[in-house]
Design a protein around this motif. Structure first.
Motif, PDB file in Angstrom:
ATOM      1  N   MET A  81       0.670  -1.244   0.191  1.00  0.00           N
ATOM      2  CA  MET A  81       0.208   0.194  -0.038  1.00  0.00           C
ATOM      3  C   MET A  81       0.867   1.242  -0.007  1.00  0.00           C
ATOM      4  SD  MET A  81      -2.857   1.760   0.596  1.00  0.00           S
ATOM      5  CE  MET A  81      -3.772   3.113   1.739  1.00  0.00           C
ATOM      6  N   ARG A  82       1.770   1.413   1.020  1.00  0.00           N
ATOM      7  CA  ARG A  82       3.158   2.306   1.086  1.00  0.00           C
ATOM      8  C   ARG A  82       3.601   2.731  -0.139  1.00  0.00           C
ATOM      9  NH1 ARG A  82       4.469   4.873   5.536  1.00  0.00           N
ATOM     10  NH2 ARG A  82       7.053   4.285   4.191  1.00  0.00           N
ATOM     11  N   VAL A  83       4.063   1.827  -0.679  1.00  0.00           N
ATOM     12  CA  VAL A  83       4.787   1.769  -1.521  1.00  0.00           C
ATOM     13  C   VAL A  83       3.904   1.977  -2.788  1.00  0.00           C
ATOM     14  CG1 VAL A  83       6.623   0.309  -3.672  1.00  0.00           C
ATOM     15  CG2 VAL A  83       6.808   0.390  -1.567  1.00  0.00           C
ATOM     16  N   SER A  84       2.797   1.490  -3.393  1.00  0.00           N
ATOM     17  CA  SER A  84       2.298   2.040  -4.270  1.00  0.00           C
ATOM     18  C   SER A  84       1.741   3.268  -4.105  1.00  0.00           C
ATOM     19  CB  SER A  84       0.703   1.134  -4.349  1.00  0.00           C
ATOM     20  OG  SER A  84       0.430   1.207  -3.400  1.00  0.00           O
ATOM     21  N   LEU A  85       1.604   4.280  -3.515  1.00  0.00           N
ATOM     22  CA  LEU A  85       1.565   5.764  -3.293  1.00  0.00           C
ATOM     23  C   LEU A  85       2.458   5.739  -3.175  1.00  0.00           C
ATOM     24  CD1 LEU A  85      -0.663   5.507   0.074  1.00  0.00           C
ATOM     25  CD2 LEU A  85      -1.541   5.976  -2.144  1.00  0.00           C
ATOM     26  N   PHE A  86       3.932   5.330  -2.674  1.00  0.00           N
ATOM     27  CA  PHE A  86       5.681   6.465  -3.577  1.00  0.00           C
ATOM     28  C   PHE A  86       4.916   6.320  -4.743  1.00  0.00           C
ATOM     29  CE2 PHE A  86       6.823   5.324   0.793  1.00  0.00           C
ATOM     30  CZ  PHE A  86       6.008   6.172   2.033  1.00  0.00           C
ATOM     31  N   GLU A  87       5.088   5.362  -5.590  1.00  0.00           N
ATOM     32  CA  GLU A  87       4.718   5.096  -6.897  1.00  0.00           C
ATOM     33  C   GLU A  87       4.390   5.327  -7.606  1.00  0.00           C
ATOM     34  OE1 GLU A  87       4.662   0.825  -7.356  1.00  0.00           O
ATOM     35  OE2 GLU A  87       7.065   0.039  -6.986  1.00  0.00           O
ATOM     36  N   ARG A  88       3.209   5.990  -7.214  1.00  0.00           N
ATOM     37  CA  ARG A  88       1.913   6.741  -7.608  1.00  0.00           C
ATOM     38  C   ARG A  88       2.633   8.840  -8.164  1.00  0.00           C
ATOM     39  NH1 ARG A  88      -2.637   9.386  -3.964  1.00  0.00           N
ATOM     40  NH2 ARG A  88      -0.924   9.982  -3.557  1.00  0.00           N
ATOM     41  N   ASP A  89       2.999   8.934  -7.235  1.00  0.00           N
ATOM     42  CA  ASP A  89       3.601   9.913  -6.686  1.00  0.00           C
ATOM     43  C   ASP A  89       5.140  10.463  -7.887  1.00  0.00           C
ATOM     44  OD1 ASP A  89       1.271  11.003  -5.031  1.00  0.00           O
ATOM     45  OD2 ASP A  89       2.215  10.865  -3.835  1.00  0.00           O
ATOM     46  N   GLY A  90       5.358   9.227  -8.289  1.00  0.00           N
ATOM     47  CA  GLY A  90       6.661   9.063  -8.941  1.00  0.00           C
ATOM     48  C   GLY A  90       8.018   9.302  -7.858  1.00  0.00           C
ATOM     49  N   TRP A  91       7.942   8.665  -6.698  1.00  0.00           N
ATOM     50  CA  TRP A  91       8.917   9.170  -5.985  1.00  0.00           C
ATOM     51  C   TRP A  91       9.504   9.987  -5.163  1.00  0.00           C
ATOM     52  CZ3 TRP A  91      10.588   5.181  -2.005  1.00  0.00           C
ATOM     53  CH2 TRP A  91       9.269   4.024  -3.034  1.00  0.00           C
ATOM     54  N   HIS A  92       8.418  11.239  -5.326  1.00  0.00           N
ATOM     55  CA  HIS A  92       8.814  12.805  -5.184  1.00  0.00           C
ATOM     56  C   HIS A  92       8.021  13.667  -3.699  1.00  0.00           C
ATOM     57  CE1 HIS A  92      10.398  12.258  -9.262  1.00  0.00           C
ATOM     58  NE2 HIS A  92      11.940  13.391  -8.659  1.00  0.00           N
ATOM     59  N   CYS A  93       8.130  13.633  -3.002  1.00  0.00           N
ATOM     60  CA  CYS A  93       8.016  14.826  -2.030  1.00  0.00           C
ATOM     61  C   CYS A  93       6.525  15.581  -3.249  1.00  0.00           C
ATOM     62  CB  CYS A  93       8.114  15.714  -1.567  1.00  0.00           C
ATOM     63  SG  CYS A  93       8.167  16.331   0.057  1.00  0.00           S
ATOM     64  N   ARG A  94       4.989  14.951  -2.318  1.00  0.00           N
ATOM     65  CA  ARG A  94       4.341  16.135  -3.312  1.00  0.00           C
ATOM     66  C   ARG A  94       4.376  17.718  -2.850  1.00  0.00           C
ATOM     67  NH1 ARG A  94      -0.667  12.753  -4.098  1.00  0.00           N
ATOM     68  NH2 ARG A  94      -1.954  14.980  -3.911  1.00  0.00           N
ATOM     69  N   TYR A  95       5.560  17.694  -1.605  1.00  0.00           N
ATOM     70  CA  TYR A  95       5.287  19.028  -1.329  1.00  0.00           C
ATOM     71  C   TYR A  95       6.538  20.190  -2.057  1.00  0.00           C
ATOM     72  CZ  TYR A  95       1.639  17.480   1.704  1.00  0.00           C
ATOM     73  OH  TYR A  95       0.692  17.255   2.091  1.00  0.00           O
ATOM     74  N   CYS A  96       7.573  19.381  -2.062  1.00  0.00           N
ATOM     75  CA  CYS A  96       8.640  19.963  -2.177  1.00  0.00           C
ATOM     76  C   CYS A  96       9.682  19.864  -3.732  1.00  0.00           C
ATOM     77  CB  CYS A  96       9.793  20.358  -1.424  1.00  0.00           C
ATOM     78  SG  CYS A  96      10.965  18.337  -0.346  1.00  0.00           S
ATOM     79  N   GLY A  97       9.029  18.252  -3.358  1.00  0.00           N
ATOM     80  CA  GLY A  97       9.477  17.937  -5.682  1.00  0.00           C
ATOM     81  C   GLY A  97      11.153  17.019  -4.638  1.00  0.00           C
ATOM     82  N   GLU A  98      11.478  16.889  -3.515  1.00  0.00           N
ATOM     83  CA  GLU A  98      12.856  16.095  -3.390  1.00  0.00           C
ATOM     84  C   GLU A  98      13.139  14.658  -3.620  1.00  0.00           C
ATOM     85  OE1 GLU A  98      15.407  17.874  -0.509  1.00  0.00           O
ATOM     86  OE2 GLU A  98      14.759  16.386   0.086  1.00  0.00           O
ATOM     87  N   VAL A  99      13.644  14.017  -4.332  1.00  0.00           N
ATOM     88  CA  VAL A  99      13.499  12.727  -4.552  1.00  0.00           C
ATOM     89  C   VAL A  99      13.174  11.829  -3.679  1.00  0.00           C
ATOM     90  CG1 VAL A  99      14.550  10.652  -5.646  1.00  0.00           C
ATOM     91  CG2 VAL A  99      14.947  12.924  -6.795  1.00  0.00           C
ATOM     92  N   LEU A 100      12.548  10.956  -3.416  1.00  0.00           N
ATOM     93  CA  LEU A 100      12.019  10.428  -2.277  1.00  0.00           C
ATOM     94  C   LEU A 100      13.094   8.707  -2.390  1.00  0.00           C
ATOM     95  CD1 LEU A 100       8.697  11.035  -1.560  1.00  0.00           C
ATOM     96  CD2 LEU A 100      10.543  11.734  -0.269  1.00  0.00           C
ATOM     97  N   THR A 101      13.436   8.234  -1.404  1.00  0.00           N
ATOM     98  CA  THR A 101      14.113   6.975  -0.974  1.00  0.00           C
ATOM     99  C   THR A 101      13.681   5.824  -0.153  1.00  0.00           C
ATOM    100  OG1 THR A 101      15.359   7.636   0.782  1.00  0.00           O
ATOM    101  CG2 THR A 101      16.484   7.849  -1.506  1.00  0.00           C
TER     102      THR A 101
END
Ligand code: ZN
Length: 78
Positions: free
Chosen positions: A1-21
């Motif tokens: 569930m969590r990972v699928s949401l990160f994938e939906r958002d392209g592994w970017h922070c929705r607020y600042c745009g930073e790449v997420l790991t």
């Protein structure tokens, strides 16, 4: 569930745009739970640790000035 949401958002922070790991990705309740926000995907945003701690339980409108300051400081450092 969590990972699928990160994938939906392209592994970017929705607020600042930073790449997420895996280590930095968190999920933010866009409408906080105390305000009746749900755990549904449309109320969850991929978010970096820093933005999550800035927003911490507030609405986007309440946290926006600090989030925008963070974005400005990231841009200034680039
Ligand atoms: Zn962020």
């Amino acid at each position: 569930m969590r990972v699928s949401l990160f994938e939906r958002d392209g592994w970017h922070c929705r607020y600042c745009g930073e790449v997420l790991t895996e280590a930095t990705a968190t999920l933010d309740h866009i409408t906080p739970q105390w305000k009746g926000g749900s755990n549904e995907p449309d109320n969850l945003a991929s978010c970096c640790l820093m933005c999550n701690s800035i927003k911490s339980g507030r609405t986007y409108e309440q946290a926006a000035p600090q989030l925008l300051e963070r974005i400005a400081s990231i841009r200034a450092a680039q």
